[in-house]
Write an enzyme that holds these catalytic residues in place. Sequence first.
Site, short mmCIF file in Angstrom:
data_model
loop_
_atom_site.label_atom_id
_atom_site.label_comp_id
_atom_site.label_asym_id
_atom_site.label_seq_id
_atom_site.Cartn_x
_atom_site.Cartn_y
_atom_site.Cartn_z
N PRO A 94 -0.14 1.06 -1.19
CA PRO A 94 1.10 0.30 -0.94
C PRO A 94 0.91 -1.01 -0.16
O PRO A 94 1.84 -1.80 -0.03
CB PRO A 94 1.96 1.28 -0.14
CG PRO A 94 1.00 2.23 0.47
CD PRO A 94 -0.15 2.32 -0.48
N LYS A 142 2.85 -3.42 -4.53
CA LYS A 142 2.78 -3.69 -5.97
C LYS A 142 3.31 -2.56 -6.84
O LYS A 142 3.55 -2.77 -8.02
CB LYS A 142 1.32 -3.97 -6.37
CG LYS A 142 0.76 -5.26 -5.80
CD LYS A 142 1.48 -6.46 -6.35
CE LYS A 142 1.22 -7.70 -5.52
NZ LYS A 142 2.33 -8.65 -5.58
N HIS A 154 12.59 -13.21 1.60
CA HIS A 154 11.57 -13.52 2.61
C HIS A 154 10.66 -14.61 2.08
O HIS A 154 10.08 -14.48 1.01
CB HIS A 154 10.73 -12.26 2.93
CG HIS A 154 11.42 -11.35 3.89
ND1 HIS A 154 10.71 -10.49 4.71
CD2 HIS A 154 12.73 -11.16 4.20
CE1 HIS A 154 11.57 -9.82 5.47
NE2 HIS A 154 12.79 -10.20 5.17
N TYR A 169 0.71 -12.05 -3.65
CA TYR A 169 1.75 -11.24 -2.99
C TYR A 169 3.12 -11.48 -3.66
O TYR A 169 3.85 -10.52 -3.93
CB TYR A 169 1.82 -11.59 -1.50
CG TYR A 169 2.60 -10.59 -0.69
CD1 TYR A 169 4.00 -10.65 -0.59
CD2 TYR A 169 1.96 -9.54 -0.02
CE1 TYR A 169 4.71 -9.73 0.14
CE2 TYR A 169 2.68 -8.60 0.72
CZ TYR A 169 4.06 -8.71 0.78
OH TYR A 169 4.77 -7.77 1.51
N TYR A 216 1.75 -7.32 8.93
CA TYR A 216 0.62 -6.47 8.53
C TYR A 216 -0.43 -6.62 9.63
O TYR A 216 -0.91 -7.73 9.87
CB TYR A 216 0.02 -6.93 7.21
CG TYR A 216 0.90 -6.70 5.99
CD1 TYR A 216 1.89 -7.61 5.64
CD2 TYR A 216 0.73 -5.56 5.20
CE1 TYR A 216 2.69 -7.40 4.52
CE2 TYR A 216 1.52 -5.35 4.07
CZ TYR A 216 2.50 -6.27 3.75
OH TYR A 216 3.29 -6.06 2.65
C1 PHB Z 1 8.17 -1.02 2.85
O1 PHB Z 1 9.06 -1.71 3.43
O2 PHB Z 1 8.33 0.19 2.56
C2 PHB Z 1 6.87 -1.68 2.49
C3 PHB Z 1 6.76 -3.06 2.59
C4 PHB Z 1 5.55 -3.67 2.27
C5 PHB Z 1 4.48 -2.90 1.86
C6 PHB Z 1 4.59 -1.51 1.74
C7 PHB Z 1 5.80 -0.89 2.06
O3 PHB Z 1 3.30 -3.50 1.56
#
Ligand code: PHB
Length: 387
Positions: free
Chosen positions: A291, A295, A72, A382, A199
């Site tokens: 989450p 990280k 990505h 990130y 997000y």
């Molecule tokens: C996930 O795909 O489980 C996932 C992706 C990004 C995050 C947290 C969880 O920040």
Amino acid sequence: MRTQVCIIGGGPSGLMLGHLLRRAGVDCVILERRSRDYVLGRIRAGVLEAGTVDMLRSAGIGARMDAEGFPHGGTWVAARNHGFRVDFEALTGRQVMVYGQTEVTADLYAAHDAAGTVIVHQAEGVTIHDAGGTPHVTYATKGETHRIDCDWIAGCDGFHGVSRATIPADVLRTVERVYPFGWLGILSRTRPAAAELIYANHETGFALASMRNEGLSRYYIQAPVDDPLDKWTDDAFWDELRRRLPADVAETIETGPSIEKSIAPLRSFVAEPMRWNRLFLVGDAAHIVPPTGAKGLNLAMSDVAYLSDALIRHYGGEDDGLETYSDRALARVWKATRFSWWFTTLMHRFPEDGAFERRMKEAEIDYLEHSEAARTVMAENYVGLPL
Ligand code: PHB
Ligand code: APR
């Protein structure tokens, strides 16, 4: 039994550390409390930092990730029904890889099987003895007690393990922030809402649209951490998710039955130091991040990179890596903890948020959208700060 490094915990930290040590000829044993199936059944994170991708490839376990993972080059941030893209590739020259932690764990198990590593599953009552003198570990399996004498002990046993608890209270310092909400997550065999992650900050709460592959979606919504799971029927989840995502995404979401549903608490936690005599703490045993910044797994991998390098060089006659491990790992841990805390605070609705806090967050998201400098700060954190 005698070994050079006794690894407690067979999650990503323990399995990766064992893999790197064994490849370098350092003898180790992994003691895991659960069964192999239980470990492989855990649904966890899904985003690998660029440094973690490099690490897996150079450790010879990146083939399936490269074949099945999804690079990505950016992610989407949304607020007030409007989304914009943070282009990691243009801003940092790096990408992340969407590839489930479960898959990384499976790849590590496959490598250990091929190499014949000693992994003891269902090891009960693992106890660390004399970490300051002649370190050894005792445990029981099938009712029999065993003892492993070793040079070093790697505490890779997660937040609820025994390693951190072995460090005397007058030595250990911990810092914690428990967030006033949880993440309600589902996995569903549906087409992901978008090609990249979204997000979303919404006035009723945070939402995240992620995926495992083209036919497996992973979604999260901010929810009260003590909500009973049965309150959240699939329909209730989909309705709330669509409320929080931008309308143009929400109206095209493919819904379907959840094949996994759980609510996880969010906390920031760091324990210092990450070494006490011959015991080292690695990964979740030493730190927990919310989450939001993806990280958790990646910090475990950077700890493993530092400790494996230090132990391998120790057996080559150089001890500076062991001396600096804790400070070196913590320097990166604190920066990732800061980023995860920043992104969590920005994107979630806190009970104490009033009109002012809400406008501050909207202004910061607006600034993120329109400032390349702001997006670069987010992008470099990130994709992962350098090791
Ligand atoms: C996930 O795909 O489980 C996932 C992706 C990004 C995050 C947290 C969880 O920040
Ligand atoms: N004895 C032996 N094994 C133990 C003990 C114990 N007393 N306590 C815990 N374990 C095992 C757990 O069963 C688990 O398999 O240690 C392992 C710890 O793994 P994780 O908790 O996954 O921690 P870590 O390997 O550091 O990986 C961090 O995993 O939980 C996610 O979000 C986290 O992505 C991050 C990653």
